[in-house]
Design an enzyme around this catalytic site. Structure first.
Site, PDB file in Angstrom:
ATOM      1  N   GLY B 320       0.837  -1.206   0.000  1.00 50.59           N
ATOM      2  CA  GLY B 320       0.000   0.000   0.000  1.00 50.59           C
ATOM      3  C   GLY B 320       0.870   1.253   0.000  1.00 50.59           C
ATOM      4  O   GLY B 320       0.594   2.229  -0.696  1.00 50.59           O
ATOM      5  N   TRP B 323       2.458   1.614  -3.346  1.00 50.15           N
ATOM      6  CA  TRP B 323       1.467   2.062  -4.329  1.00 50.15           C
ATOM      7  C   TRP B 323       1.501   3.585  -4.445  1.00 50.15           C
ATOM      8  O   TRP B 323       1.310   4.144  -5.515  1.00 50.15           O
ATOM      9  CB  TRP B 323       0.069   1.591  -3.889  1.00 50.15           C
ATOM     10  CG  TRP B 323      -1.044   2.082  -4.776  1.00 50.15           C
ATOM     11  CD1 TRP B 323      -1.568   1.451  -5.843  1.00 50.15           C
ATOM     12  CD2 TRP B 323      -1.782   3.306  -4.650  1.00 50.15           C
ATOM     13  NE1 TRP B 323      -2.567   2.194  -6.410  1.00 50.15           N
ATOM     14  CE2 TRP B 323      -2.721   3.347  -5.694  1.00 50.15           C
ATOM     15  CE3 TRP B 323      -1.729   4.385  -3.754  1.00 50.15           C
ATOM     16  CZ2 TRP B 323      -3.607   4.403  -5.875  1.00 50.15           C
ATOM     17  CZ3 TRP B 323      -2.608   5.436  -3.937  1.00 50.15           C
ATOM     18  CH2 TRP B 323      -3.532   5.436  -4.985  1.00 50.15           C
ATOM     19  N   HIS B 324       1.773   4.255  -3.313  1.00 52.52           N
ATOM     20  CA  HIS B 324       1.761   5.721  -3.312  1.00 52.52           C
ATOM     21  C   HIS B 324       2.920   6.305  -4.093  1.00 52.52           C
ATOM     22  O   HIS B 324       2.833   7.422  -4.595  1.00 52.52           O
ATOM     23  CB  HIS B 324       1.781   6.262  -1.877  1.00 52.52           C
ATOM     24  CG  HIS B 324       0.452   6.157  -1.218  1.00 52.52           C
ATOM     25  ND1 HIS B 324       0.007   4.987  -0.654  1.00 52.52           N
ATOM     26  CD2 HIS B 324      -0.544   7.060  -1.060  1.00 52.52           C
ATOM     27  CE1 HIS B 324      -1.206   5.196  -0.165  1.00 52.52           C
ATOM     28  NE2 HIS B 324      -1.571   6.442  -0.402  1.00 52.52           N
ATOM     29  N   GLY B 325       4.005   5.612  -4.158  1.00 48.62           N
ATOM     30  CA  GLY B 325       5.125   6.174  -4.904  1.00 48.62           C
ATOM     31  C   GLY B 325       6.343   5.292  -4.810  1.00 48.62           C
ATOM     32  O   GLY B 325       6.514   4.539  -3.846  1.00 48.62           O
ATOM     33  N   PHE B 472       0.466   9.739  -7.919  1.00 52.51           N
ATOM     34  CA  PHE B 472       0.386   8.308  -7.608  1.00 52.51           C
ATOM     35  C   PHE B 472      -0.329   7.580  -8.721  1.00 52.51           C
ATOM     36  O   PHE B 472      -0.584   6.446  -8.668  1.00 52.51           O
ATOM     37  CB  PHE B 472      -0.318   8.084  -6.271  1.00 52.51           C
ATOM     38  CG  PHE B 472       0.285   8.895  -5.159  1.00 52.51           C
ATOM     39  CD1 PHE B 472       1.673   9.069  -5.105  1.00 52.51           C
ATOM     40  CD2 PHE B 472      -0.481   9.516  -4.216  1.00 52.51           C
ATOM     41  CE1 PHE B 472       2.245   9.841  -4.099  1.00 52.51           C
ATOM     42  CE2 PHE B 472       0.082  10.275  -3.202  1.00 52.51           C
ATOM     43  CZ  PHE B 472       1.438  10.432  -3.152  1.00 52.51           C
TER      44      PHE B 472
END
Lengths: 336, 472
Positions: B320, B323-325, B472
């Site tokens: 997770g 996923w943001h960066g 993102f």
């Protein structure tokens, strides 16, 4: 409740909010800009060019060093043939001045005295971008190919865009009103009333409001200063040098005499500026002088530190001496 | 095309007018697809091809999965879909990060591989639409969804512009059934949509964009600052990111609603969460539920014993975070939240020390905001310094003589933060505030809209900030 009704009410909301915004700018921001911000000097200059119809006049262009250092009344007293105007504008450089070149030429001055320091040609002197927006209504972008996209966008603002842009000044206007309130209630120091300072384009600069002859913190700031990038005149071309040449060329083409003045700088500051920058500056002005047959008068190290308020600005004593000496030189040059 | 731009307003007006001109629903749907692709093209240029690729791939694979009875074949097609989607995502988003890691590892062992970074532009919103299309095929594989019989409708599900670049991540099961209705613009939806948009614009433009310079000034180089500055900066960033992201979501929900579509709620007053688990049920709900349904539960969730639960939680939150960066601070942020969830799980049932709701909110938010510090500060040295100041308070290192001028110099940002806190508490007490505003009489609603517009006229910063979650 129909869609059309909602849209009509939405448009009504838009109209109401925009009207209130318009009034806020008109009665809250504009008075601040006109009276308490030296940003307003930029549009004032254009208004001056439009109004000024006198035949024999001499303009003194430059940054705050010209605005604060030159007393045009003193020069007027030395000479009956011309009227002298101090059109110095804080932090302005040749690139910024190009925007007002056409308006200035149209007002037909006899001569333009251009004051320059190292910072004028470095390309790193931060001119407040807001001034570009504020003069947008006076400027025709077609004549200004020298500007990059950012400046073109600022200069290209229409009336509506400028009105929206002015929201930027709500915060400073509020700060200013807060200071005025503090002054009224607690007798705190009053904020500078810029409208008073040199709005006749003659003499009175903002430094006069300081009681001291020298900035008490200047020596300490100079001692601590390590970065001299704002004075870094390059050896080759840059946009400021190009702009300066355009100004000289255009003025001469319109039969307006040009006199270049290397402005007085505090010797303590000059000593710390790298030789390379100073040399590049001198070489460039020598070349311009030779190429266009323009006189360069050098005041860089003419005065000792006691004449300066800080690094770039003379104090009241320095201003008096410099105005006389510069005035005499200019008059001599203009003699037929 | 930012939601808070004049271009988007014009885009919406033109779109609504043209929709009204078309009578046939199929034409209206086609127009929405074209408009969505144009919207994406305006930001990402030719990379809209990726969107098309993802749509085509999953539309056909979805059918294949559905049509095949053999589990082996169904699995094969599912794997194909996952590889196709994650492959594109991995290449565009994580290739350079992986190269950097490979170089670092090589250097660690003295190999100095110096692999050069690829010249890749990250397509806007790729993480969002990839997850959206993956959920489609996975749901079909699980027999929870029947595939769409119309490519047009499926393409609209993937590309629908309000939620295309920053969510919410919509499930096909929520969106596709809505396409069975005729696309119509009705007065109630128009009013509610405009209320949502106005609310979102205030959050994004007034709060987030005006706080951004203050946050940047603190975290561009926090070394030398006191705990007071760091905590204030972290608080400001927490407000900025919430207003930025939830403001975007509100505008997305509003724009979709005007067109007659309902998008899921993505935020539910996250700063009133009473524990880390509660936070993730309130923050970026569409992502956390996606991770729960398509990662955590398939990994075994909490059904395979305590140690597997811990591992599953950590894997879910690490991914997770990633996923943001593609950066270490996001990985650390994910791990940090994983750890918070594990600790919370361990504590729950064992101890019941905190009975006060206010205290539990404060303690939870202290750790959530510490997480925001990790999220915001990319430079490792700066991060370590800031964490130290956040944890070991030294308010007195910055004297009153330093703090008062600092507060005065940033009074607008401070005022915004105080206003936000007040409004957040207010909206916690008054449920469904947007619906309450929407239910105002039209004349009162007009006053509300005029007030919002006036705020926007007055306080829109001259430099517009891109939405944080766009990256993102």
């Amino acid at each position: 409740m129909g869609k059309i009704r909602i849209i009509i009410f939405l448009l009504l909301a838009l109209l109401i909010s925009f009207s209130i915004y318009f009034l806020a700018i008109k009665f809250y921001v504009d008075p601040y800009l006109e009276n308490y911000s030296d940003l307003n000097r930029a549009p004032m200059l254009f208004e001056f060019y439009e109004k000024e119809k006198e035949a024999d006049k001499v303009y003194y262009w430059g940054a705050s060093s010209i605005k604060e250092d030159v007393d045009a009344n003193i020069i007027d007293d030395l000479d009956d043939s011309f009227t002298h105007y101090n059109l110095g504008n804080p932090a302005s450089t040749p690139l910024r001045r190009i925007a007002e070149l056409e308006a200035a030429i149209k007002s037909k001055p006899k001569a333009v005295v251009i004051g320059l320091g190292y910072m004028s040609l470095s390309g790193h002197w931060l001119f407040p971008d807001d001034q570009y927006a504020l003069i947008s209504k006076y400027v025709d972008l077609r004549d200004l190919t020298v500007y990059n996209e950012t400046y073109r966008e600022l200069l290209g603002k229409n009336k509506l865009e400028l009105l929206i842009y002015k929201r930027k000044f709500i915060n400073p206007a509020t700060d200013n009103n807060f200071e005025l309130l503090k002054h009224a209630v607690f007798k705190a120091k009053k904020p500078g009333f810029y409208k008073k300072y040199n709005s006749d384009f003659k003499s009175e600069g903002i430094l006069l409001q300081f009681e001291e002859l020298q900035d008490p913190e200047f020596a300490m700031k100079l001692e601590a200063k390590e970065d001299f990038n704002e004075y870094s005149v390059p050896e080759g071309e840059n946009s400021e040098k190009l702009a300066f040449e355009i100004i000289v060329k255009e003025l001469l083409k319109n039969k307006i005499k040009v006199i270049i003045v290397k402005i007085p700088l505090n010797p303590g500051l000059v000593e710390k500026i790298p030789e390379e920058y100073k040399n590049n500056f001198d070489v460039f002005l020598d070349e311009v002088s030779e190429q266009y047959d323009v006189e360069v008068i050098d005041y860089t190290l003419q005065y000792n530190e006691s004449y300066f308020y800080d690094g770039h600005h003379l104090n009241v004593n320095g201003k008096e001496v410099f105005s006389k000496e510069l005035g005499l030189e200019v008059i001599k040059t203009l003699e037929p | 095309m930012l939601f808070n731009s004049i271009q988007f307003a014009i885009f919406m007006i033109v779109l609504l007018l043209v929709i009204e001109l078309f009578r046939k629903n199929r034409l209206r749907l086609s127009l929405l697809v074209v408009a969505s692709y144009f919207f994406y093209y305006a930001d990402s240029g030719l990379l809209f091809v990726l969107l098309l690729f993802s749509s085509v791939l999953d539309f056909y694979i979805g059918r294949k999965i559905y049509e095949n009875e053999s589990l082996r074949k169904r699995k094969f097609f599912l794997i194909l879909s996952v590889i196709g989607n994650l492959g594109v995502l991995a290449f565009f988003k994580y290739a350079n990060f992986t190269i950097g890691v490979a170089n670092d590892i090589g250097n660690l062992f003295g190999a100095s591989p110096s692999l050069s970074a690829l010249n890749i532009v990250l397509p806007v919103g790729i993480s969002f639409f990839t997850f959206q299309t993956m959920s489609y095929t996975i749901d079909i594989y699980r027999r929870k969804l029947t595939p769409s019989n119309s490519f047009l409708k499926y393409a609209l599900f993937v590309s629908f512009f309000p939620q295309l670049v920053a969510g919410p991540i919509v499930r096909a099961s929520e969106f596709l059934p809505q396409l069975e209705n005729r696309v119509t613009i009705v007065a109630d939806n128009l009013k509610l949509g405009l209320t949502y948009i106005s609310w979102g614009l205030v959050k994004k433009v007034i709060f987030a964009d005006n706080l951004a310079p203050f946050v940047d000034s603190i975290f561009s180089d926090p070394t030398g600052l006191s705990s007071f500055h760091i905590i204030l900066g972290t608080l400001a960033f927490g407000i900025q990111i919430y207003c930025d992201f939830s403001g975007y979501t509100d505008i997305a929900i509003g724009a979709a609603r005007i067109l007659g579509f309902r998008l899921p709620k993505n935020f539910n007053k996250p700063y009133f969460a009473r524990n880390p688990s509660d936070f993730w049920s309130r923050w970026h709900i569409s992502l956390s539920t996606w991770l729960r349904d398509y990662l955590y539960i398939p990994l075994g969730g909490n059904r395979k014993g305590k140690s597997r639960t811990v591992i599953n939680l950590m894997i879910t939150m690490l991914l997770g975070g990633l996923w943001h960066g593609a950066a270490w601070n996001f990985v650390i942020w994910g791990a940090y939240h994983g750890t918070l969830l594990v600790i919370h799980k361990w504590i729950t049932g064992r101890f019941n020390i905190i009975k006060s709701r206010v205290v539990s909110i404060f303690i939870t938010q202290y750790f959530i905001f510490l997480g925001w510090l990790i999220f915001r500060v990319g430079n490792f040295d700066h991060l370590m310094f800031a964490i130290k100041k956040f944890l070991f308070l030294d308010f007195f290192s910055a004297g009153v003589s330093e703090i008062i001028p600092f507060l005065l110099a940033n009074k607008f940002a401070i005022l915004l933060m105080i206003t936000f806190i007040y409004l957040h508490v207010f909206s916690y007490k008054v449920h469904n505030i947007i619906y309450k505003v929407n239910s105002l009489k039209l004349s009162h609603w007009t006053v509300y809209v005029a007030f919002v517009l006036l705020l926007l006229f007055l306080f829109t910063p001259s430099l517009s900030q891109a939405f944080i979650y766009f990256q993102f």
